[in-house]
Design a protein around this motif. Structure first.
Motif, short mmCIF file in Angstrom:
data_model
loop_
_atom_site.label_atom_id
_atom_site.label_comp_id
_atom_site.label_asym_id
_atom_site.label_seq_id
_atom_site.Cartn_x
_atom_site.Cartn_y
_atom_site.Cartn_z
N THR A 182 0.98 -1.13 0.35
CA THR A 182 0.23 -0.09 0.03
C THR A 182 1.01 1.15 0.05
OG1 THR A 182 -1.69 -1.62 1.36
CG2 THR A 182 -2.00 1.34 1.03
N GLU A 183 1.97 1.50 0.89
CA GLU A 183 2.42 2.39 0.84
C GLU A 183 3.53 2.72 -0.33
OE1 GLU A 183 6.53 3.95 3.15
OE2 GLU A 183 6.23 2.08 4.06
N HIS A 184 3.79 1.54 -1.14
CA HIS A 184 4.48 1.82 -2.38
C HIS A 184 3.53 2.39 -3.69
CE1 HIS A 184 7.93 -0.87 -1.37
NE2 HIS A 184 8.20 0.36 -0.71
N ILE A 185 2.18 2.11 -2.75
CA ILE A 185 1.37 1.90 -3.74
C ILE A 185 0.79 3.74 -4.54
CG2 ILE A 185 -1.34 1.67 -5.29
CD1 ILE A 185 -1.25 -1.10 -4.26
N GLU A 186 0.67 3.96 -2.44
CA GLU A 186 0.41 5.37 -2.56
C GLU A 186 1.43 6.41 -3.16
OE1 GLU A 186 -2.58 7.10 -1.25
OE2 GLU A 186 -3.17 4.77 -1.51
N ASP A 187 3.07 6.01 -2.57
CA ASP A 187 4.08 6.56 -3.18
C ASP A 187 3.86 7.40 -4.78
OD1 ASP A 187 4.44 6.32 -0.55
OD2 ASP A 187 6.53 5.49 -0.90
N VAL A 188 3.24 6.55 -5.77
CA VAL A 188 3.89 6.08 -7.37
C VAL A 188 1.89 7.38 -7.38
CG1 VAL A 188 2.99 4.91 -9.40
CG2 VAL A 188 4.20 3.74 -7.52
N LYS A 189 1.00 7.19 -7.11
CA LYS A 189 0.19 8.04 -7.31
C LYS A 189 0.16 9.28 -6.85
CE LYS A 189 -4.19 6.71 -5.40
NZ LYS A 189 -5.39 6.00 -4.24
N MET A 190 0.91 9.51 -5.73
CA MET A 190 1.02 10.87 -4.88
C MET A 190 3.06 11.74 -6.41
SD MET A 190 3.49 11.71 -1.54
CE MET A 190 4.61 11.28 -1.90
N ALA A 191 3.37 10.68 -6.16
CA ALA A 191 4.84 11.09 -7.71
C ALA A 191 3.86 11.92 -8.81
CB ALA A 191 5.26 9.66 -7.62
N PHE A 192 2.74 11.01 -9.41
CA PHE A 192 1.46 11.80 -10.12
C PHE A 192 1.30 12.98 -10.03
CE2 PHE A 192 2.46 6.87 -11.87
CZ PHE A 192 2.57 7.43 -13.69
N ASP A 193 0.76 12.81 -8.56
CA ASP A 193 -0.55 14.04 -8.30
C ASP A 193 0.46 15.03 -8.73
OD1 ASP A 193 -2.64 12.54 -8.87
OD2 ASP A 193 -2.90 12.31 -6.63
N ARG A 194 1.96 14.61 -8.05
CA ARG A 194 2.28 15.76 -6.89
C ARG A 194 3.86 16.56 -8.57
NH1 ARG A 194 0.32 19.38 -3.80
NH2 ARG A 194 -0.68 17.37 -2.06
N GLU A 195 3.91 15.67 -9.95
CA GLU A 195 4.60 15.42 -11.29
C GLU A 195 6.57 15.92 -10.00
OE1 GLU A 195 1.92 18.11 -13.76
OE2 GLU A 195 3.98 18.85 -12.48
N ILE A 196 6.41 15.07 -9.77
CA ILE A 196 7.67 14.50 -8.88
C ILE A 196 9.25 14.52 -9.80
CG2 ILE A 196 9.18 12.87 -7.42
CD1 ILE A 196 6.78 13.48 -5.34
N ALA A 197 8.80 13.90 -11.32
CA ALA A 197 9.30 13.55 -12.06
C ALA A 197 10.54 14.69 -12.64
CB ALA A 197 8.49 12.92 -13.12
N ASN A 198 9.93 15.56 -12.40
CA ASN A 198 10.87 17.25 -13.24
C ASN A 198 11.62 17.17 -11.63
OD1 ASN A 198 11.66 18.85 -13.73
ND2 ASN A 198 9.61 19.76 -14.30
#
Length: 286
Positions: A182-198
């Motif tokens: 669950t924690e890893h799933i939430e991290d991925v979702k947060m990355a998409f929501d917050r655009e951490i890729a930049n």
């Protein structure tokens, strides 16, 4: 899939059907679907075949339309109007008349920012063009709003996830059956929501916040991050990477000002992420 000539011919026939009387549309659409000339006498459709066509005709036309307009993505979207209080003089963007009153003078589309009278909102066409600045998240967002904001045919998260799965996950045992952490799933979702890729913009924002810290706080944090970076350099022995250390030190270093258990739980993932970034980029940020 329809050829170009068949598409144009069916489009012309559908236009004829739209102008016809409502009672005839259903039968004539079915006739077009099976290549029967509109108005042809004696054209009788077998009942089960007619029922099947009713469920398939809209799907066929929609697929052909998507192929025909592959680079346009002309999805229709209604405005998401909400009552709004405007500061200073404001005019309706539909009727161009002044908005009277001190509070709740009209409504604003929360997706594109269109400002109109409440009465005018009933007449505005379904031509909302969402602004990315107003779309704060990927998950729990209206699908049409999301794809129009990004000008894509599908949500980018669908394309990215499917590409990853097809590249290295098709042979994984229990694919789509075994749940992830669950924690890893939430991290991925947060990355998409917050655009951490930049990464560059992210580091720049964190650095600006660090510069606002009082000197004593900054020096203490800097010294601690240097130490934790050394801990991660011995990960093979101590099994503690930057993510694990972020879980341990996040709640301590970034405790919220209000003593709320709910707030603390909600902020825990962000606390871990920030500390992880500080450790991994210690040499750049400090």
């Amino acid at each position: 899939m329809f050829s170009q000539e068949l598409w144009l011919e069916n489009e012309r026939k559908c236009a004829m059907v739209r102008k016809a009387k409502p009672g005839r549309k259903r039968q004539e659409l079915l006739a077009i679907a099976f290549g029967v000339k509109v108005g042809l006498r004696g054209a009788i459709l077998w009942s089960p075949l007619k029922l099947f066509a009713c469920s398939q005709i809209s799907s066929l036309v929609r697929r052909a339309a998507l192929t025909h307009n592959d680079n346009h993505f002309n999805y229709e979207k209604t405005h998401n109007f909400k009552v709004h209080t405007f500061r200073g003089p404001h005019w309706c963007e539909y009727c161009a008349n002044f908005m009277w009153g001190l509070i709740a003078q009209g409504v604003r589309c929360s997706d594109c920012g269109l400002n109109v009278h409440k009465q005018c909102s009933k007449h505005v066409p379904n031509d909302c063009q969402p602004d990315l600045k107003r779309i704060k998240k990927v998950y729990c967002c209206d699908l049409t709003t999301l794809v129009k904001a990004h000008n894509t045919q599908r949500p980018m998260v669908v394309d990215i996830c499917i590409r990853e799965i097809e590249a290295r996950g098709l042979k994984s045992e229990g694919i789509y059956r075994v749940s992830g952490f669950t924690e890893h799933i939430e991290d991925v979702k947060m990355a998409f929501d917050r655009e951490i890729a930049n990464a560059d913009e992210r580091l720049e924002a964190v650095h600006e916040v660090l510069m606002l810290l009082p000197p004593a706080h900054y020096e203490t944090l800097r010294y601690l991050m240097i130490h934790l970076k050394k801990v991660t350099m011995n990960e093979k022995d101590n099994l503690m990477n930057a993510e694990n250390l972020g879980i341990v030190f996040g709640p301590t270093l970034m405790r919220p000002p209000e003593d709320s258990t709910l707030t603390t739980l909600h902020d825990m993932r962000y606390q871990k992420l920030i500390v992880q970034i500080l450790i991994e980029n210690e040499d750049v940020l400090f």
